[in-house]
Scaffold this active site. Structure first.
Site, mmCIF file in Angstrom:
data_model
loop_
_atom_site.group_PDB
_atom_site.id
_atom_site.type_symbol
_atom_site.label_atom_id
_atom_site.label_comp_id
_atom_site.label_asym_id
_atom_site.label_seq_id
_atom_site.Cartn_x
_atom_site.Cartn_y
_atom_site.Cartn_z
ATOM 1 N N SER A 133 -2.363 14.251 36.558
ATOM 2 C CA SER A 133 -1.908 14.323 37.946
ATOM 3 C C SER A 133 -1.574 12.952 38.492
ATOM 4 C CB SER A 133 -2.978 14.959 38.830
ATOM 5 O OG SER A 133 -2.521 14.963 40.171
ATOM 6 N N HIS A 191 -6.905 22.040 40.580
ATOM 7 C CA HIS A 191 -6.497 20.838 41.337
ATOM 8 C C HIS A 191 -5.202 21.148 42.098
ATOM 9 C CE1 HIS A 191 -3.706 17.450 41.677
ATOM 10 N NE2 HIS A 191 -4.757 16.676 41.901
HETATM 11 C C1 6PG Z 1 0.308 16.473 40.223
HETATM 12 C C2 6PG Z 1 1.153 17.557 40.837
HETATM 13 C C3 6PG Z 1 2.246 17.940 39.909
HETATM 14 C C4 6PG Z 1 3.339 18.727 40.596
HETATM 15 C C5 6PG Z 1 3.124 20.193 40.493
HETATM 16 C C6 6PG Z 1 3.158 21.002 41.733
HETATM 17 O O1 6PG Z 1 -0.887 16.732 40.159
HETATM 18 O O2 6PG Z 1 0.837 15.433 39.867
HETATM 19 O O3 6PG Z 1 0.381 18.676 41.115
HETATM 20 O O4 6PG Z 1 1.673 18.545 38.811
HETATM 21 O O5 6PG Z 1 3.690 18.251 41.792
HETATM 22 O O6 6PG Z 1 4.150 20.569 39.624
HETATM 23 O O7 6PG Z 1 4.434 21.391 42.013
HETATM 24 P P1 6PG Z 1 4.899 22.642 42.862
HETATM 25 O O8 6PG Z 1 4.595 22.327 44.285
HETATM 26 O O9 6PG Z 1 6.372 22.641 42.590
HETATM 27 O O10 6PG Z 1 4.249 23.867 42.345
#
Ligand code: 6PG
Length: 485
Positions: A133, A191
């Site tokens: 993340s 998360h």
């Molecule tokens: C992270 C984010 C990343 C991304 C997700 C959510 O932890 O870096 O969560 O994984 O932003 O893809 O995206 P959506 O809002 O498009 O579901």
């Protein structure tokens, strides 16, 4: 050509932004990094742009890439979750030897990770599903990493991951071995679910300040900047202020021209689906996912605009509260609702861990979310303390620190939920979180009625508070009670 002594410590497959930033991060920590992309043109471009910034070796074929890695080989896949991942895993595994490690750093569904781990383990290779993340910036400068997979692979990967992970204020790297097989991707999924709820509560606060109190985007940005100095200090509050300050042509606030239909790639939805299966009420995350779905139901929204009766609504002036007091109460409602969403998310992690025998330590999860990830926040220090003190905590809301915080938030939270209904501004997470909270602390719930109804129409039986056993009423007969065991 790489010589035996000159092999790469880690390889990255997939050179879109996340993969290429992660490769650059590894290189910036002094590792030799092998890079590979399905289309070699992308690899060449990467080498052209960044080849000089670190010790990189590029492979044109997967075999060449694998041959450039030291043993046990470690290759991290950063490709679109789904079919593409399976194809790359297969190719890598074929080219690799026993004991080598394939890491999936994408947002894979944890059940896919469990399946893949089994397949790879049957070939005596290791598969590690690692949640990563922090977005593009995090991948480059320090993400929070949530690796699952076998404990042995953590021994080979831990130091590498620790070298690139974000560091909390106390210097601890934001990475730990979450647990076996799919544990890492499960935790990353939750998360993201929490991320959805966190984003939605900020959105609800904005909505009330903007369309309730009539503040401008810049005024709200100032308020968020102020909130960012206190308990709500977090990456998401910080970037929201920046989004609110952004203008486009003619000084128009960006927020006013963005189509208000929120997208989603699926991790929030997965969190809720899994919570349903586990029987964990993650209402905050659920409402946040549904709020995105509602926002994107554009034709239904257009049909409803101006066409649904509202009853008598109040204006902000009718509420009889000063702007200053309203702002503070909204802050408290946001804080309380956020607390509920985190409490529920941690409940899901605990339930998932129990169900899958992962033995996840919730305090460790809070620890590795303190920096690098999207939900990073000062608040997570307290969550970590809470679970470190009592890993068996029934709910985060019962931790003495948060319990004390809630005492100071309750009145404002209740008021804001009332204001939102009086103003006719939907605040689904604020509202449902309060309903959850009141239900959680209730001595009696209407579930007794539901059990009575179930017994009436389906002889589903019920239990009693004053006697052991299982009971049924002869509803169609003399209405006497039968004890069934
Ligand atoms: C992270 C984010 C990343 C991304 C997700 C959510 O932890 O870096 O969560 O994984 O932003 O893809 O995206 P959506 O809002 O498009 O579901």
């Amino acid at each position: 050509m790489t010589t035996e002594q000159n092999l790469a410590q880690i390889g990255v497959v997939g050179l879109a932004v996340m993969g290429s930033n992660l490769a650059r991060n590894f290189a910036s920590r002094g590792h030799k990094v092998a890079v590979y992309n399905r289309s070699f043109g992308k690899t060449e471009k990467f080498m052209e742009d960044f080849g000089e910034t670190g010790d990189f070796v590029s492979g044109e074929t997967i075999e060449e890439f694998v041959a450039s890695l030291e043993k046990p080989r470690r290759a991290i896949i950063m490709v679109q979750a789904g079919k593409a991942t399976d194809a790359v895993i297969e190719q890598l595994s074929e080219a690799m030897d026993e004991g080598d490690i394939i890491i999936d750093g994408g947002n894979a569904l944890f059940t896919d990770t469990i399946r893949r781990e089994k397949e790879i383990a049957s070939r005596n290779q290791h598969f590690v599903g690692a949640g990563i993340s922090g977005g593009e910036e995090g991948a480059l400068n320090g993400p929070s990493i949530m690796p699952g997979g076998p404990k042995e692979s953590w021994e080979a990967l831990g130091p590498l991951f620790e070298s690139i992970a974000a560091r909390a204020e106390d210097g601890t790297p934001c990475v730990t071995h979450v647990g076996p097989d799919g544990a890492g991707h499960f935790v990353k999924m939750v998360h993201n679910g929490i991320e959805y709820a966190d984003m939605q509560v900020i959105g609800e606060a904005y909505q009330l300040l903007r369309y309730g109190a009539g503040l401008t985007p810049v005024e709200i940005a100032e308020i968020f900047e102020e909130w960012n100095k206190g308990d709500l200090n977090s990456f998401l509050i910080e970037i929201t202020a920046e989004v609110l300050r952004q203008t486009v042509e003619d000084d128009k606030p960006l927020v006013d021209v963005i189509l208000d239909a929120a997208g989603q790639k699926g991790t929030g939805r997965w969190t809720v689906k899994e919570a349903l299966d586990l029987g964990v009420p993650t209402t905050g995350i659920g409402e946040a996912v549904f709020a995105r779905a509602l926002s994107s139901s554009l034709s239904q929204r257009t049909a409803a605009q101006g066409n649904l009766p509202t009853g008598s609504l109040k204006s902000f002036e009718d509420l009889g509260i000063s702007q200053e007091e309203f702002i503070d109460q909204v802050r408290k409602a946001l804080y309380a609702s956020k607390l509920v969403a985190y409490a529920q998310g941690f409940d899901e992690i605990k339930a998932g861990s129990l169900e899958n025998n992962w033995d996840i330590n919730p305090g460790d999860m809070a620890m590795i979310w303190r920096a690098g990830c999207i939900i990073r926040a000062v608040f997570l220090e307290k969550v970590k303390d809470a679970y470190d003190t009592n890993p068996e905590l029934e709910s985060l809301l019962l931790d003495p620190y948060f319990n004390g915080e809630l005492a100071g938030l309750m009145d404002s939270w209740r008021n804001v939920v009332i204001y939102s209904t009086q103003l006719g501004l939907g605040a689904p997470v604020f509202t449902s979180s309060l309903a959850y909270y009141d239900s959680l602390r209730a001595e009696r719930l209407p579930a007794a009625i539901i059990q009575g109804q179930r017994d009436y129409f389906g002889a589903h039986t019920y239990q009693r508070v004053d006697k052991d056993g299982t009971f049924h009423i002869e509803w169609t007969g003399d209405r006497s009670e039968t004890a069934l065991d």
